[in-house]
Write an enzyme that holds these catalytic residues in place. Structure first.
Site, short mmCIF file in Angstrom:
data_model
loop_
_atom_site.label_atom_id
_atom_site.label_comp_id
_atom_site.label_asym_id
_atom_site.label_seq_id
_atom_site.Cartn_x
_atom_site.Cartn_y
_atom_site.Cartn_z
N ARG A 24 0.85 -1.19 0.00
CA ARG A 24 0.00 0.00 0.00
C ARG A 24 0.89 1.25 0.00
O ARG A 24 2.00 1.24 0.50
CB ARG A 24 -0.90 0.01 1.23
CG ARG A 24 -2.11 -0.89 1.08
CD ARG A 24 -3.00 -0.83 2.30
NE ARG A 24 -2.37 -1.48 3.43
CZ ARG A 24 -1.78 -0.85 4.43
NH1 ARG A 24 -1.75 0.47 4.49
NH2 ARG A 24 -1.21 -1.52 5.40
N LYS A 54 -9.49 -2.34 2.02
CA LYS A 54 -9.22 -1.17 2.88
C LYS A 54 -10.03 0.05 2.42
O LYS A 54 -10.48 0.83 3.25
CB LYS A 54 -7.73 -0.83 2.87
CG LYS A 54 -6.82 -1.99 3.17
CD LYS A 54 -7.01 -2.54 4.56
CE LYS A 54 -5.93 -3.60 4.81
NZ LYS A 54 -5.91 -4.16 6.13
N CYS A 72 1.30 -7.82 11.81
CA CYS A 72 1.66 -8.03 13.23
C CYS A 72 1.03 -9.30 13.78
O CYS A 72 0.85 -9.44 14.98
CB CYS A 72 1.22 -6.83 14.07
SG CYS A 72 2.27 -5.39 13.86
N ASP A 96 -8.89 -9.72 9.30
CA ASP A 96 -8.41 -8.36 8.99
C ASP A 96 -9.42 -7.25 9.29
O ASP A 96 -9.03 -6.19 9.71
CB ASP A 96 -8.02 -8.30 7.50
CG ASP A 96 -7.15 -7.10 7.16
OD1 ASP A 96 -6.30 -6.72 7.99
OD2 ASP A 96 -7.32 -6.51 6.08
N ARG A 148 2.13 -12.24 -0.57
CA ARG A 148 0.81 -12.54 -0.01
C ARG A 148 0.22 -13.80 -0.61
O ARG A 148 0.61 -14.23 -1.71
CB ARG A 148 -0.14 -11.38 -0.34
CG ARG A 148 0.28 -10.05 0.26
CD ARG A 148 -0.21 -9.91 1.66
NE ARG A 148 0.26 -8.70 2.32
CZ ARG A 148 -0.36 -8.16 3.37
NH1 ARG A 148 -1.45 -8.70 3.85
NH2 ARG A 148 0.13 -7.09 3.94
O1 SAT Z 1 -2.46 -4.61 1.01
S1 SAT Z 1 -3.53 -4.72 2.04
O2 SAT Z 1 -3.87 -3.38 2.54
O3 SAT Z 1 -4.70 -5.33 1.46
C1 SAT Z 1 -3.03 -5.69 3.32
C2 SAT Z 1 -2.68 -4.99 4.57
O4 SAT Z 1 -1.75 -4.20 4.59
O5 SAT Z 1 -3.32 -5.27 5.62
MN MN Z 2 -4.81 -5.23 7.36
#
Ligand code: SAT
Ligand code: MN
Length: 527
Positions: free
Chosen positions: A70, A207, A251, A278, A367
């Site tokens: 991000r 997000k 984390c 998440d 990921r």
């Molecule tokens: O890249 S994402 O925002 O989907 C994953 C994260 O940083 O929690």
């Molecule tokens: Mn996240």
């Protein structure tokens, strides 16, 4: 195809007029559709099939090397008044922002297909769930959205019934970081993102919708959209308590959500159920409790560090129907990352020959994307339209020193202060230096779509007569001793800390009052 909803058709037509795609495809979410898209991506080299014997229907995607996380400095909240976005967000006036980003969208889909993705965040029949439509020119985004959300015909039917939806416009553009923006228009329930194909920048349900736009909607409608996992802890008596926990990205939220009880606990009959890893949407129920859903339908988890010891449940769900992004591969074409096992990969995340000792083979923010139902600890409760009642909220950060393993806030107001004061050492989940302590209130610093002052006031406003609010705790699994080693074993042993919390919720254990809050009593282990 078009939709029965005139506003949706009109918006698709407007976007097509601006971006000029060769074709428009309305996604139905079917397996046949996925098959066609997968073949297209294989032919174009966007995907690579992994070993069909060990990892059937698993694919590797390598993102552009400048597009691996991000980008918070390019992420904007565009409200009419800057104070509504707050000091926690980059702000631009909506008129200026639309003009700037629309100039980049002009003609950007020439030669490409425009995909219309109707999706629902949350169980399709849940009153807490909300819908959106993402337009994108990336088939990789379509494939990921199919795993991460309830995508396709059922979502479109709900959108047509309700008549409204969050609008998300995305294009990978030319992937040039100089022409990359992620912009949110909460007053218009609109998202525009260009120049990145990665995770939270491109899978707009996550997000952008579920947190930035969602938090704005939550404030005006009286609920909470949070950066939290949801986990169920079943005790030997068969009672399950649900815990929501906020930690910054990378984390250990996924590991905690999929915790495997230590042997003694397993033998005694403890079970752990995964609802989400998440994002958590919580709404006060008629009984005064907070009821939560996971708006997502899949996991977009950090691969490095996922191994048999740290998260065996994740490993078990990753051998079928998963997409891997920026991991390394072994000689026999299996996905590999640091912390998986002792094998040495042959290709690094960029597809170059891997030279041992030359740094990590998988990108630190590589990921996996996989459907939540594939997780061995997944529970059908994740599909319950009412959600699950939350007994405890946990805030936590990655802190080498100072912050104790666990403490309990005195009451809701103190708990909000504890969450607001959260801090954590930065990780590779966002572009920038790693390991620097930064304040990250409620792990929402990058995700709260409005002024943090208003956000804390919103949290405080839940403490009303008749409310049966969860207890609030703070944890730190990451404290180190003077020898530089972690003081706490973490992983499965974290259940010992969760058990203490649940005993506190049931009033079954005493705590010691200290200036920071309530701590567990010190007990000498008998030999
Ligand atoms: O890249 S994402 O925002 O989907 C994953 C994260 O940083 O929690
Ligand atoms: Mn996240």
């Amino acid at each position: 195809m078009t939709s029965k909803l005139a506003t949706l058709n009109q918006w698709v037509q407007e976007v097509a007029a601006l971006t000029q795609p060769d074709r428009i495809h309305w996604c139905d979410g079917s397996a046949a559709e996925l098959q066609v898209l997968t073949q297209l991506m294989l032919d174009r080299g966007d995907l690579q099939a992994l070993n069909p014997e060990t990892h059937p229907d698993c694919y590797l995607h390598r993102s552009h090397p400048s597009d691996v996380a991000r980008v918070e400095h390019l992420t904007f909240v565009c409200t009419r008044h800057p104070e509504d976005a707050g000091p926690n967000n980059n702000w631009m006036h909506p008129t200026e922002a639309h003009a700037e980003i629309d100039a980049l969208f002009a003609g950007c889909m020439k030669g490409r297909t425009l995909y219309v993705i109707p999706y629902c965040m949350g169980p399709i029949d849940s009153p807490i769930a909300r819908c959106g439509v993402e337009i994108t020119d990336s088939p990789y985004v379509v494939a990921n959205m199919r795993l991460m959300t309830r995508m396709g015909d059922a979502a479109l039917a709900r959108i047509e019934r309700e008549g409204h939806f969050v609008r998300g416009l995305h294009s990978i553009g030319d992937l040039d970081p100089a022409r990359r923006f992620i912009m949110h228009f909460p007053e218009e329930l609109t998202i525009k993102s260009i120049g990145s194909g990665y995770g939270g920048n491109a899978l707009l349900g996550k997000k952008c919708h579920a947190l930035r736009i969602g938090s704005w909607q939550a404030r005006s409608e009286g609920w909470l959209a949070e950066h939290m996992l949801i986990v169920g802890i079943e005790n030997p008596q068969g009672e399950t308590h649900y815990i929501a926990a906020a930690f910054p990205s990378a984390c250990g939220k996924t590991n905690l959500a999929m915790l495997i009880p230590p042997e003694g606990y397993r033998e005694a009959g403890w079970k752990v159920w995964t609802i989400g890893d998440d994002i958590c949407w919580m709404s006060p129920g008629e009984d005064g409790r907070l009821w939560a859903i996971n708006p997502e339908a899949g996991f977009f988890g950090v691969a490095p560090g996922t191994g048999a010891k740290t998260n065996a449940n994740a490993l078990a769900m990753l051998n079928r129907e998963a997409i891997f992004t920026n991991v390394a591969v072994t000689a026999d074409n299996q996905p590999w990352w640091e912390g998986l096992d002792e094998r040495v990969p042959t290709k690094d995340w960029k597809g170059n020959d891997y030279v041992p000792g030359s740094g990590p083979a998988a990108h630190p923010n590589s990921r996996f994307t996989v459907a939540a139902k594939r997780c061995p600890s997944w529970t059908p409760k994740a599909e319950d339209a009412r959600g699950v009642p939350i007994s405890a909220i946990v805030f936590g950060g990655r802190r080498e020193s100072l912050v104790p393993l666990v403490f309990e806030a005195r009451d809701w107001t103190h708990g909000v202060l504890v969450g607001a004061s959260m801090a954590s050492e930065t990780t590779a989940a966002a572009t920038g230096a790693v390991g620097v302590v930064r304040r990250d209130s409620m792990a929402m610093k990058p995700f709260c779509g409005y002024n943090f002052g208003d956000y804390f006031a919103h949290w405080l406003s839940f403490d009303q007569a008749g409310a049966k609010l969860p207890k609030i705790f703070h944890v730190n699994w990451f404290r180190k001793g003077s020898d530089g080693k972690f003081l706490w074993p973490g992983f499965g042993d974290n259940l010992r800390v969760l058990e203490w919390m649940l005993k506190r919720c049931e009033g079954r254990v005493e705590a010691v009052d200290t200036p920071v809050g309530q701590l567990p009593q010190r007990r000498r282990l008998e030999s």
